[in-house]
Design a protein around this motif. Structure first.
Motif, PDB file in Angstrom:
ATOM      1  N   SER A   1       1.082  -1.029  -0.191  1.00  0.00           N
ATOM      2  CA  SER A   1       0.205  -0.392   0.037  1.00  0.00           C
ATOM      3  C   SER A   1       0.421   1.225  -0.304  1.00  0.00           C
ATOM      4  O   SER A   1       1.860   1.276   0.568  1.00  0.00           O
ATOM      5  CB  SER A   1      -0.451   0.204   1.255  1.00  0.00           C
ATOM      6  OG  SER A   1      -1.485  -0.755   0.879  1.00  0.00           O
ATOM      7  N   ILE A   2       0.163   1.996  -0.823  1.00  0.00           N
ATOM      8  CA  ILE A   2       0.870   3.543  -0.642  1.00  0.00           C
ATOM      9  C   ILE A   2       0.242   4.644  -0.453  1.00  0.00           C
ATOM     10  O   ILE A   2      -1.494   4.264  -1.039  1.00  0.00           O
ATOM     11  CB  ILE A   2       1.603   3.514  -1.642  1.00  0.00           C
ATOM     12  CG1 ILE A   2       0.943   3.599  -3.412  1.00  0.00           C
ATOM     13  CG2 ILE A   2       3.181   2.609  -1.933  1.00  0.00           C
ATOM     14  CD1 ILE A   2       1.668   4.262  -4.669  1.00  0.00           C
ATOM     15  N   GLY A   3       0.768   5.910  -0.403  1.00  0.00           N
ATOM     16  CA  GLY A   3      -0.585   6.816  -0.046  1.00  0.00           C
ATOM     17  C   GLY A   3      -1.753   7.176  -1.206  1.00  0.00           C
ATOM     18  O   GLY A   3      -2.663   7.637  -0.990  1.00  0.00           O
ATOM     19  N   ARG A   4      -1.254   7.121  -2.097  1.00  0.00           N
ATOM     20  CA  ARG A   4      -2.026   7.595  -3.070  1.00  0.00           C
ATOM     21  C   ARG A   4      -2.971   6.376  -3.455  1.00  0.00           C
ATOM     22  O   ARG A   4      -4.237   6.006  -4.242  1.00  0.00           O
ATOM     23  CB  ARG A   4      -0.876   7.692  -4.446  1.00  0.00           C
ATOM     24  CG  ARG A   4      -0.022   8.471  -4.499  1.00  0.00           C
ATOM     25  CD  ARG A   4       0.065   8.698  -6.025  1.00  0.00           C
ATOM     26  NE  ARG A   4       0.454   9.513  -6.411  1.00  0.00           N
ATOM     27  CZ  ARG A   4       0.515  11.902  -6.288  1.00  0.00           C
ATOM     28  NH1 ARG A   4      -0.623  12.026  -6.015  1.00  0.00           N
ATOM     29  NH2 ARG A   4       1.241  12.721  -6.048  1.00  0.00           N
ATOM     30  N   ASP A   5      -2.684   4.945  -2.806  1.00  0.00           N
ATOM     31  CA  ASP A   5      -4.398   4.244  -2.190  1.00  0.00           C
ATOM     32  C   ASP A   5      -5.476   4.471  -1.991  1.00  0.00           C
ATOM     33  O   ASP A   5      -6.041   3.809  -1.624  1.00  0.00           O
ATOM     34  CB  ASP A   5      -3.942   2.872  -1.945  1.00  0.00           C
ATOM     35  CG  ASP A   5      -2.556   2.475  -3.266  1.00  0.00           C
ATOM     36  OD1 ASP A   5      -2.153   2.683  -4.501  1.00  0.00           O
ATOM     37  OD2 ASP A   5      -1.769   1.238  -2.867  1.00  0.00           O
TER      38      ASP A   5
ATOM     39  N   GLY B   1      -6.135  -5.481  -5.983  1.00  0.00           N
ATOM     40  CA  GLY B   1      -6.970  -4.921  -6.961  1.00  0.00           C
ATOM     41  C   GLY B   1      -8.114  -5.184  -6.673  1.00  0.00           C
ATOM     42  O   GLY B   1      -8.352  -4.494  -6.983  1.00  0.00           O
ATOM     43  N   SER B   2      -8.125  -5.030  -5.108  1.00  0.00           N
ATOM     44  CA  SER B   2      -9.962  -5.382  -4.196  1.00  0.00           C
ATOM     45  C   SER B   2      -9.682  -4.238  -3.440  1.00  0.00           C
ATOM     46  O   SER B   2      -8.273  -3.060  -3.292  1.00  0.00           O
ATOM     47  CB  SER B   2     -10.331  -6.621  -2.873  1.00  0.00           C
ATOM     48  OG  SER B   2      -8.491  -5.849  -2.391  1.00  0.00           O
ATOM     49  N   THR B   3     -10.686  -3.571  -3.168  1.00  0.00           N
ATOM     50  CA  THR B   3     -11.272  -2.004  -2.365  1.00  0.00           C
ATOM     51  C   THR B   3     -11.158  -2.470  -1.122  1.00  0.00           C
ATOM     52  O   THR B   3     -12.226  -3.470  -0.701  1.00  0.00           O
ATOM     53  CB  THR B   3     -11.892  -1.382  -2.931  1.00  0.00           C
ATOM     54  OG1 THR B   3     -11.398  -1.131  -4.360  1.00  0.00           O
ATOM     55  CG2 THR B   3     -12.369  -0.368  -1.558  1.00  0.00           C
ATOM     56  N   SER B   4     -10.409  -2.122   0.467  1.00  0.00           N
ATOM     57  CA  SER B   4     -11.019  -1.834   1.473  1.00  0.00           C
ATOM     58  C   SER B   4     -11.708  -0.805   1.433  1.00  0.00           C
ATOM     59  O   SER B   4     -11.187   0.424   2.229  1.00  0.00           O
ATOM     60  CB  SER B   4     -10.013  -2.437   2.222  1.00  0.00           C
ATOM     61  OG  SER B   4      -9.353  -3.885   2.247  1.00  0.00           O
ATOM     62  N   THR B   5     -12.768  -0.734   2.558  1.00  0.00           N
ATOM     63  CA  THR B   5     -13.785  -0.114   2.944  1.00  0.00           C
ATOM     64  C   THR B   5     -14.081   0.215   4.794  1.00  0.00           C
ATOM     65  O   THR B   5     -14.255  -1.059   4.936  1.00  0.00           O
ATOM     66  CB  THR B   5     -15.100   0.551   2.579  1.00  0.00           C
ATOM     67  OG1 THR B   5     -14.987   0.224   1.214  1.00  0.00           O
ATOM     68  CG2 THR B   5     -15.854   1.413   3.293  1.00  0.00           C
TER      69      THR B   5
ATOM     70  N   GLN C   1     -13.047   6.051   4.695  1.00  0.00           N
ATOM     71  CA  GLN C   1     -11.678   5.748   3.922  1.00  0.00           C
ATOM     72  C   GLN C   1     -11.674   4.525   2.918  1.00  0.00           C
ATOM     73  O   GLN C   1     -11.954   3.256   3.601  1.00  0.00           O
ATOM     74  CB  GLN C   1     -10.620   5.085   5.097  1.00  0.00           C
ATOM     75  CG  GLN C   1      -9.400   5.174   4.969  1.00  0.00           C
ATOM     76  CD  GLN C   1      -8.291   3.982   5.101  1.00  0.00           C
ATOM     77  OE1 GLN C   1      -8.605   4.475   6.867  1.00  0.00           O
ATOM     78  NE2 GLN C   1      -7.172   5.322   5.503  1.00  0.00           N
ATOM     79  N   TYR C   2     -11.354   5.022   1.972  1.00  0.00           N
ATOM     80  CA  TYR C   2     -11.135   3.192   0.685  1.00  0.00           C
ATOM     81  C   TYR C   2     -10.110   3.513   0.498  1.00  0.00           C
ATOM     82  O   TYR C   2      -9.170   4.355   0.216  1.00  0.00           O
ATOM     83  CB  TYR C   2     -11.764   3.635  -0.378  1.00  0.00           C
ATOM     84  CG  TYR C   2     -13.439   4.396   0.245  1.00  0.00           C
ATOM     85  CD1 TYR C   2     -14.381   3.278  -0.225  1.00  0.00           C
ATOM     86  CD2 TYR C   2     -14.096   5.465   0.200  1.00  0.00           C
ATOM     87  CE1 TYR C   2     -15.390   3.933  -0.003  1.00  0.00           C
ATOM     88  CE2 TYR C   2     -15.218   6.275   0.124  1.00  0.00           C
ATOM     89  CZ  TYR C   2     -16.057   5.161   0.371  1.00  0.00           C
ATOM     90  OH  TYR C   2     -17.399   5.629   0.480  1.00  0.00           O
ATOM     91  N   ILE C   3      -9.510   2.001   0.847  1.00  0.00           N
ATOM     92  CA  ILE C   3      -7.777   1.607   0.494  1.00  0.00           C
ATOM     93  C   ILE C   3      -8.104   0.683  -0.731  1.00  0.00           C
ATOM     94  O   ILE C   3      -9.081  -0.129  -0.821  1.00  0.00           O
ATOM     95  CB  ILE C   3      -7.299   1.254   1.741  1.00  0.00           C
ATOM     96  CG1 ILE C   3      -7.374   2.487   2.872  1.00  0.00           C
ATOM     97  CG2 ILE C   3      -6.151   0.365   1.293  1.00  0.00           C
ATOM     98  CD1 ILE C   3      -7.323   1.514   3.707  1.00  0.00           C
ATOM     99  N   SER C   4      -7.279   1.125  -1.877  1.00  0.00           N
ATOM    100  CA  SER C   4      -7.194   0.462  -3.307  1.00  0.00           C
ATOM    101  C   SER C   4      -5.968  -0.918  -2.890  1.00  0.00           C
ATOM    102  O   SER C   4      -4.655  -0.078  -2.878  1.00  0.00           O
ATOM    103  CB  SER C   4      -6.874   0.718  -4.347  1.00  0.00           C
ATOM    104  OG  SER C   4      -7.951   1.815  -4.611  1.00  0.00           O
TER     105      SER C   4
END
Length: 141
Positions: A6-10, A101-105, A94-97
């Motif tokens: 994970s990077i900040g832009r995610d 490829g999945s998204t955690s919310t 908070q949405y994290i890519s």
């Protein structure tokens, strides 16, 4: 191969206050820390036992000021308190890519805000604002 970390832009942050979305154009930083209460027993006839119970979340986010959205929100919060004794609350999403490829919310509920820094106005510099928050709970959606 994609980035395995994970990077900040995610990360994307959305703020709702009393059910209304507040347009935060350029969130440039977000952090949250779990708060706990340490529970401890020191029995005379046994080893100590310690565990933590959840006690909410504290955090902050930074915004490059692209509109009056945060200033207007804080003014409305103050006016609601002084005019009617009402203290509203909000929700942060908070949405994290994720790297796969999945998204955690994550949903932070029961949010109260503090406008920690409304900005430093200086020629040829972007005004940076900081908001601190407390949330009663964080839920995975």
């Amino acid at each position: 191969m994609g980035n395995p970390y994970s990077i900040g832009r995610d990360c994307q942050v959305v703020l709702l206050w009393n059910g209304v979305r507040i347009d935060l154009r350029d969130v440039t930083g977000f952090q949250a820390q779990q708060q706990v209460r340490q529970q401890r027993a020191d029995p005379l006839n046994s080893v100590p036992v310690e565990f933590n119970t959840p006690a909410g979340w504290r955090g902050q986010f930074q915004v490059d000021r692209g509109s009056s959205a945060l200033d207007d929100l804080v003014s409305a919060i103050e006016a609601a308190f002084w005019n009617a004794g009402v203290i509203g609350s909000g929700t942060i999403y908070q949405y994290i890519s994720e790297p796969d490829g999945s998204t955690s919310t994550y949903e932070f509920v029961g949010v109260s805000l503090t406008f920690t820094n409304s900005g430093h106005y200086q020629a040829e510099n972007i005004v940076k604002q900081t908001v601190s928050f407390f949330a009663s709970q964080r839920n995975k959606i």
